[in-house]
Design a protein around this motif. Structure first.
Motif, PDB file in Angstrom:
ATOM      1  N   THR A  19     109.775 -17.901  -4.495  1.00  0.00           N
ATOM      2  CA  THR A  19     111.025 -18.024  -5.245  1.00  0.00           C
ATOM      3  C   THR A  19     111.865 -19.098  -4.579  1.00  0.00           C
ATOM      4  O   THR A  19     112.085 -19.061  -3.369  1.00  0.00           O
ATOM      5  N   GLN A  20     112.288 -20.049  -5.372  1.00  0.00           N
ATOM      6  CA  GLN A  20     113.061 -21.153  -4.813  1.00  0.00           C
ATOM      7  C   GLN A  20     114.151 -21.552  -5.794  1.00  0.00           C
ATOM      8  O   GLN A  20     113.954 -21.520  -7.011  1.00  0.00           O
ATOM      9  N   GLU A  21     115.303 -21.910  -5.258  1.00  0.00           N
ATOM     10  CA  GLU A  21     116.432 -22.308  -6.093  1.00  0.00           C
ATOM     11  C   GLU A  21     116.810 -23.753  -5.793  1.00  0.00           C
ATOM     12  O   GLU A  21     116.838 -24.173  -4.635  1.00  0.00           O
ATOM     13  N   TYR A  22     117.061 -24.486  -6.856  1.00  0.00           N
ATOM     14  CA  TYR A  22     117.472 -25.887  -6.730  1.00  0.00           C
ATOM     15  C   TYR A  22     118.821 -26.056  -7.419  1.00  0.00           C
ATOM     16  O   TYR A  22     119.011 -25.595  -8.548  1.00  0.00           O
ATOM     17  N   GLU A  23     119.764 -26.694  -6.750  1.00  0.00           N
ATOM     18  CA  GLU A  23     121.078 -26.948  -7.347  1.00  0.00           C
ATOM     19  C   GLU A  23     121.238 -28.435  -7.619  1.00  0.00           C
ATOM     20  O   GLU A  23     121.030 -29.273  -6.735  1.00  0.00           O
ATOM     21  N   THR A  46     110.812 -29.998  -5.535  1.00  0.00           N
ATOM     22  CA  THR A  46     109.520 -29.362  -5.268  1.00  0.00           C
ATOM     23  C   THR A  46     109.701 -27.887  -4.947  1.00  0.00           C
ATOM     24  O   THR A  46     110.656 -27.499  -4.273  1.00  0.00           O
ATOM     25  N   THR A  47     108.779 -27.053  -5.439  1.00  0.00           N
ATOM     26  CA  THR A  47     108.729 -25.647  -5.053  1.00  0.00           C
ATOM     27  C   THR A  47     107.405 -25.379  -4.346  1.00  0.00           C
ATOM     28  O   THR A  47     106.385 -26.003  -4.654  1.00  0.00           O
ATOM     29  N   ALA A  48     107.441 -24.440  -3.411  1.00  0.00           N
ATOM     30  CA  ALA A  48     106.258 -24.059  -2.622  1.00  0.00           C
ATOM     31  C   ALA A  48     105.629 -25.263  -1.928  1.00  0.00           C
ATOM     32  O   ALA A  48     104.440 -25.253  -1.621  1.00  0.00           O
ATOM     33  N   ASN A  49     106.432 -26.301  -1.715  1.00  0.00           N
ATOM     34  CA  ASN A  49     105.993 -27.534  -1.053  1.00  0.00           C
ATOM     35  C   ASN A  49     104.883 -28.263  -1.805  1.00  0.00           C
ATOM     36  O   ASN A  49     104.233 -29.147  -1.249  1.00  0.00           O
ATOM     37  N   ILE A  50     104.665 -27.894  -3.079  1.00  0.00           N
ATOM     38  CA  ILE A  50     103.545 -28.479  -3.828  1.00  0.00           C
ATOM     39  C   ILE A  50     103.961 -28.931  -5.220  1.00  0.00           C
ATOM     40  O   ILE A  50     103.707 -30.065  -5.622  1.00  0.00           O
ATOM     41  N   ILE A 143     113.225 -20.678  -9.660  1.00  0.00           N
ATOM     42  CA  ILE A 143     111.848 -20.597 -10.146  1.00  0.00           C
ATOM     43  C   ILE A 143     111.076 -19.605  -9.291  1.00  0.00           C
ATOM     44  O   ILE A 143     111.093 -19.688  -8.063  1.00  0.00           O
ATOM     45  N   ASN A 144     110.401 -18.676  -9.957  1.00  0.00           N
ATOM     46  CA  ASN A 144     109.551 -17.711  -9.262  1.00  0.00           C
ATOM     47  C   ASN A 144     108.127 -17.822  -9.784  1.00  0.00           C
ATOM     48  O   ASN A 144     107.898 -17.869 -10.996  1.00  0.00           O
ATOM     49  N   LEU A 145     107.164 -17.896  -8.872  1.00  0.00           N
ATOM     50  CA  LEU A 145     105.759 -17.918  -9.258  1.00  0.00           C
ATOM     51  C   LEU A 145     104.936 -17.265  -8.166  1.00  0.00           C
ATOM     52  O   LEU A 145     105.390 -17.105  -7.030  1.00  0.00           O
ATOM     53  N   THR A 146     103.723 -16.854  -8.514  1.00  0.00           N
ATOM     54  CA  THR A 146     102.792 -16.311  -7.534  1.00  0.00           C
ATOM     55  C   THR A 146     101.532 -17.151  -7.532  1.00  0.00           C
ATOM     56  O   THR A 146     101.167 -17.749  -8.550  1.00  0.00           O
ATOM     57  N   ASN A 147     100.850 -17.189  -6.394  1.00  0.00           N
ATOM     58  CA  ASN A 147      99.657 -18.027  -6.300  1.00  0.00           C
ATOM     59  C   ASN A 147      98.526 -17.547  -7.202  1.00  0.00           C
ATOM     60  O   ASN A 147      97.624 -18.301  -7.539  1.00  0.00           O
ATOM     61  N   GLU A 148      98.557 -16.281  -7.641  1.00  0.00           N
ATOM     62  CA  GLU A 148      97.506 -15.799  -8.536  1.00  0.00           C
ATOM     63  C   GLU A 148      97.667 -16.355  -9.946  1.00  0.00           C
ATOM     64  O   GLU A 148      96.754 -16.282 -10.762  1.00  0.00           O
ATOM     65  N   ASN A 149      98.842 -16.928 -10.245  1.00  0.00           N
ATOM     66  CA  ASN A 149      99.085 -17.498 -11.567  1.00  0.00           C
ATOM     67  C   ASN A 149      98.892 -19.006 -11.602  1.00  0.00           C
ATOM     68  O   ASN A 149      99.226 -19.651 -12.586  1.00  0.00           O
ATOM     69  N   VAL A 150      98.372 -19.576 -10.521  1.00  0.00           N
ATOM     70  CA  VAL A 150      98.203 -21.024 -10.435  1.00  0.00           C
ATOM     71  C   VAL A 150      96.765 -21.397 -10.755  1.00  0.00           C
ATOM     72  O   VAL A 150      95.827 -20.838 -10.194  1.00  0.00           O
TER      73      VAL A 150
END
Length: 339
Positions: A19-23, A46-50, A143-150
């Motif tokens: 979960t990462q927030e960008y302003e 960038t989220t999750a550094n990727i 933005i929220n995501l999980t690695n199983e959804n990539v």
């Protein structure tokens, strides 16, 4: 004596949630000195550094009909398919949030934009304060995501696809360009400019229109009477860049236009949009469209949905109006086949 055993351990990596927030901070004056349908783009983040993203803000509406609203979209720029939960929040300066909206979508680099055409009424922005000189609009995107959804694409193709994504973005900027385009479409009194060569290479229908019909070839203007302006704009966006904005809100009209101009890739995008948004209220219409356009996957999914939700669907007038062949398909799916 113990035997030596060789083999391979197939273990899934642990599920990790990001979960990462960008302003994004924008000068308020910049949002007023802009025309309807013009876009302000955020810096790429960038989220999750990727995974790379960009926010698209239309302060005076995505189309003229939405000119009283801020339209906002989240654009995926990475070469992956992601299922995400995301939110937009907007405020003036450091005040309280004026609007927060959430969505959950599956996004790909080919159907990259999701968001809202009517995110917030501009009056709420203008009335929120006296808006002193130097005021800012602050947009927070979580933005929220999980690695199983990539779903990663082939690593060997990543560099090539990055170039294709940039090429797609560059071509998108040519839509309605006044300098390089050589044909003008008139749709309900509004005009859109395009390039014959690009249209002809992407659509056999446009190719025939410009190459074989003398009247159309000579004419610099073509009138479109059966497609709305905002839908035809997305047809051009797809032709130029392979992208579509806000597909879910115009999917049925866009599908008809894609069929008219023989744009099979756009039809596939429409099918995917219909399939990902199936519910009790639209499943019968989805089934009708699947039958009309020979979308076998959507048809199968719709029939399964109808069977599982039959109590809420079979009494609808639309169910009784289904063509005979579709009713037979539903019955065949219910009754086991004889061995």
């Amino acid at each position: 004596m113990a035997k030596n055993v060789t083999g391979q351990i197939n273990a899934k990596p642990p599920v990790v949630s990001y979960t990462q927030e960008y302003e994004w901070i924008i000068d308020y004056d910049r949002t007023t000195d802009i025309n309807s349908e013009e876009c302000i783009r955020s810096p790429v983040f960038t989220t999750a550094n990727i995974y790379k993203w960009q926010i698209l803000l239309y302060p005076k509406g995505y189309y003229e009909k939405y000119q009283n609203f801020y339209s906002i979209f989240l654009n995926l720029l990475s070469n992956v398919e992601l299922k995400i939960k995301a939110s937009f929040e907007i405020r003036i300066n450091k005040g309280e949030p004026l609007m927060t909206r959430l969505f959950e979508e599956t996004m790909t680099c080919y159907l990259s934009s999701q968001g809202y055409k009517k995110f917030i009424n501009r009056r709420m922005i203008e009335k929120s304060s006296s808006l002193p000189q130097g005021s800012t609009i602050r947009i927070a995107c979580k933005i929220n995501l999980t690695n199983e959804n990539v779903k990663e694409n082939n690593p060997q193709m990543i560099n090539a696809n990055r170039e294709l994504q940039q090429l797609s973005t560059d071509f998108e900027q040519l839509i309605d360009d006044k300098e390089f385009n050589d044909v003008e479409f008139t749709i309900n009194g509004k005009e859109l400019r395009a390039n014959r060569s690009i249209l002809g290479k992407r659509s056999s229908v446009f190719s025939d229109m410009f190459d074989n019909v003398i009247e159309e070839k000579r004419a610099k203007k073509v009138e479109i009477t059966d497609i709305r302006h905002e839908v035809f704009l997305e047809v051009l966006r797809y032709i130029y860049s392979g992208k579509v904005n806000g597909i879910d809100t115009i999917v049925e009209e866009l599908l008809a236009a894609a069929d008219k101009y023989s744009l099979d890739g756009l039809k596939m995008m429409c099918e995917r949009s219909l399939s990902s948004n199936t519910n009790v209220d639209n499943v019968l219409n989805n089934l009708r469209l699947a039958n009309q356009y020979s979308f076998n996957s959507l048809k199968e999914k719709s029939i399964k949905f109808i069977i599982t939700q039959a109590v809420d669907i079979i009494d609808k007038p639309e169910f009784r109006q289904l063509p005979y062949n579709i009713v037979c398909d539903i019955c065949s799916a219910i009754v086991p086949k004889k061995k």
